[in-house]
Design a protein around this motif. Sequence first.
Motif, short mmCIF file in Angstrom:
data_model
loop_
_atom_site.label_atom_id
_atom_site.label_comp_id
_atom_site.label_asym_id
_atom_site.label_seq_id
_atom_site.Cartn_x
_atom_site.Cartn_y
_atom_site.Cartn_z
N UNK A 132 23.38 -22.42 31.07
CA UNK A 132 23.18 -22.36 32.51
C UNK A 132 23.76 -23.59 33.19
N UNK A 133 23.58 -24.77 32.60
CA UNK A 133 24.12 -26.00 33.18
C UNK A 133 25.65 -25.98 33.16
N UNK A 134 26.25 -25.44 32.10
CA UNK A 134 27.70 -25.40 32.00
C UNK A 134 28.30 -24.50 33.08
N UNK A 135 27.68 -23.36 33.28
CA UNK A 135 28.18 -22.46 34.32
C UNK A 135 28.07 -23.07 35.71
N UNK A 136 26.98 -23.74 35.96
CA UNK A 136 26.79 -24.35 37.28
C UNK A 136 27.79 -25.50 37.49
N UNK A 137 28.04 -26.30 36.46
CA UNK A 137 28.96 -27.42 36.57
C UNK A 137 30.39 -26.95 36.87
N UNK A 138 30.81 -25.88 36.22
CA UNK A 138 32.17 -25.39 36.45
C UNK A 138 32.36 -24.93 37.89
N UNK A 139 31.38 -24.28 38.45
CA UNK A 139 31.48 -23.84 39.84
C UNK A 139 31.48 -25.03 40.79
N UNK A 140 30.69 -26.05 40.50
CA UNK A 140 30.66 -27.21 41.38
C UNK A 140 31.94 -28.03 41.28
#
Length: 772
Positions: free
Chosen positions: A253-261
């Motif tokens: 979940x953190x990886x997906x959020x970081x890529x979008x940010x």
Amino acid sequence: MTNGPNHGLLPHHQAAPAPMWYQPMPAAPYAMPPEADGWDLLRRIWRRKGLVLAITVLVVALAAAVVVAMPSRYTADTRVLVGVQDPNVLNVQSVLKAISPDDSTIRSEAYIVASRSMAREVAYRLALDTSPQFNPDLAPEPTWLDLLHPGYLLATVKGGVDYVASAIGLTDEGDAPSARGATETEDEHQRYIRQTIESRLLDGLTVEPLNRSHVLNISAEFEDPALSARIANSFARVYVERQLVEKRKANLKANQWLKAQVADLQAKVSESERAVETYRQKHDLLSTRSETLIGQQLAALNQALIAAEKSRTEAQANLEQAKGLADGSLDVENLPGVLQSPLILMLRGKQADLAREAADLAAKYTAKHPKRRHIQAQLRDLDSKIGAEITRIRGGLRHQLQIATEQRDRVASQLESLKARMGTANEEQVKLRQLERQADADRNMLEQLLQRTAETSHQDDLLKPDAEIISHAAVPVSPSFPPDKLIIVVAVLGGLGLGVLIALLVEKLDQTFRTSEEIEEYTGLTTLAVLPQVKRGRSRPLTHVIDNPNSVYANAVRMLTARLSFDRGSKQLPSIVMFTSTVPGEGKSHTSCSLAQSAALDGKKAVLVDLDWRQPTQHLNFDQMNDVGMLDILRDEASLEQALYHDPESGADVLFAGRNRGRETLSVSLERLRLVLQRLATQYDLVVLDTPPLVVTPEMQFLAQIADTVVFNVRWGSTTRQAVTSELKKLLQAGADMAGVVLSQVDLSQYNKYSYDDGGYLRHRHLVREAY
């Protein structure tokens, strides 16, 4: 006893004076030997050791039956270390923070292990829905032992309470599986089964920190030892695996959020940097790496102003110190370096030498002496030179102060001018700084997100749970419940305690007389003799004194004879001795018969008179018919000589009771009876009266006044103390001359357990055997 009429029966007999009226005085408590005080309680318990042992055996037997009836349960332990640190390969602690192993966290993790979600997963993995121990649909019908089990009773009561609470609406239908109705659906039934399995699984589970460590001890206690080990290990594995799964979910979940940010911030940073450069060129805000040119100039002038102000302050301080040196308030040793002129130091040294010389001359000469005047002149000359030098130094310091002040004013003027120039560019600088800060923030955020993205992209393969199984549960070989050894030990101790309490209670409730000391304590009368019980199998009570003259019983009868003689202050027996008791069956007939026989064997002329007309026994002791006796004499149907029976074995005469004619017997003349007894007293050395018990006939008070002395017979361990003292009180109120009490039918094997002191005579076992 008052003098009465003779009626021709007693030509020479003088009646004895009546005894004085007195109340029984309370006897002083028996003074036990010092060692008896400490051992009294143990003696009481030892007397009832059979009862104590029986109760102990009964309690232990019940405990053993309970241990056998209770189902065995086995405990398996698994240990999990909480707070294992991951290897510090990449710094992702801000995204995936590890567990901090403090006490509160350890307790929280223990609650997580013992949660229903964990129990649901373990039950699914182990297929506990197929086990009769957990699935109520598969459980067999309870036996009578199961019905008596405390756990079954508690579960039944709890189920009833839940049903009543659900029926009156205190709980929701979904929260009370035990309140199921007939219209229950299949889904509701399956939910009830699942919740029951989870509840039973958690009931046998214990999770707690091990001492003060970071280790969780998972204990599973069930009837199947192998299943207990599997359950404990399954809870540990599910807990560790769940931690790893939760970490991987958080990492993804953190990886997906970081890529979008990162994608959004990259575009935003480019736009912010272009805006900064455009504004700087438009307003001609040239700058170095950190600030504008005007700012650098302003900083330099500030530093120059500070230095000028420092120089002026130092000059001002030096000038003030020079003034202090001039007026003498400042010592030359305390001068700063700028004022320590070599000339002044030299003059000060000479001045000190002249001052010491002047002090020496003052001790020898007067003030007008030429030497002293010359010294004073030299001192004044030195003072004038020092003052001139200080004036010169002050002038130089004053000039330095003026120069420093002018330098400070010039720098301050330049600073104010530069500030005015800089004020015109502040508005543009404010806007520029805002644009720069925004660009810097976007740039920093982008850099951090790029770093986090790189870390999380490679962290998935390095993730480890924060807990580690350090000890797997082994299949237990011995049950942990019930604790049979502990139960047996507690049962033995409890049985002994209960037995001791019951034994002491029995001793407390025993209100009979057991020792001569108790008789003297409760009645205030002397114990004349302790007569052992004579078994009828060895010899008849009638001939026991004759057949066994050296037995304990025969010696006790002779002791009774001696005590009756000595208590009257002479060596002669009283003429008329009356024997009575509280209730029938206390051995007074046997005692009176033995006394008469013993006296006759000793050469005295003795007669035994049976006055128990309602229940005569003396004719049975001598194997004779009760055809002629005292009643016949009182009715003038027989003479005294005709009624007397002579015992050939002992030499004593016996006057039986005679034939009883019902109500006619109750109307006998008591005065005639008194005359007959007085006549016998003139013819015999000893007249022994066997009278009925006090509770049977009221004539006892009259007989007690006729007799010279009264002996009260008490059966050992039979008659209560209250009954004895009550009847003795009646005798004393009637004026009876009480000789004492005879304790009869004593079990010598038990008597030594009660008596503290009997002179050791009754304690010899061979004498006890002879008594029988």
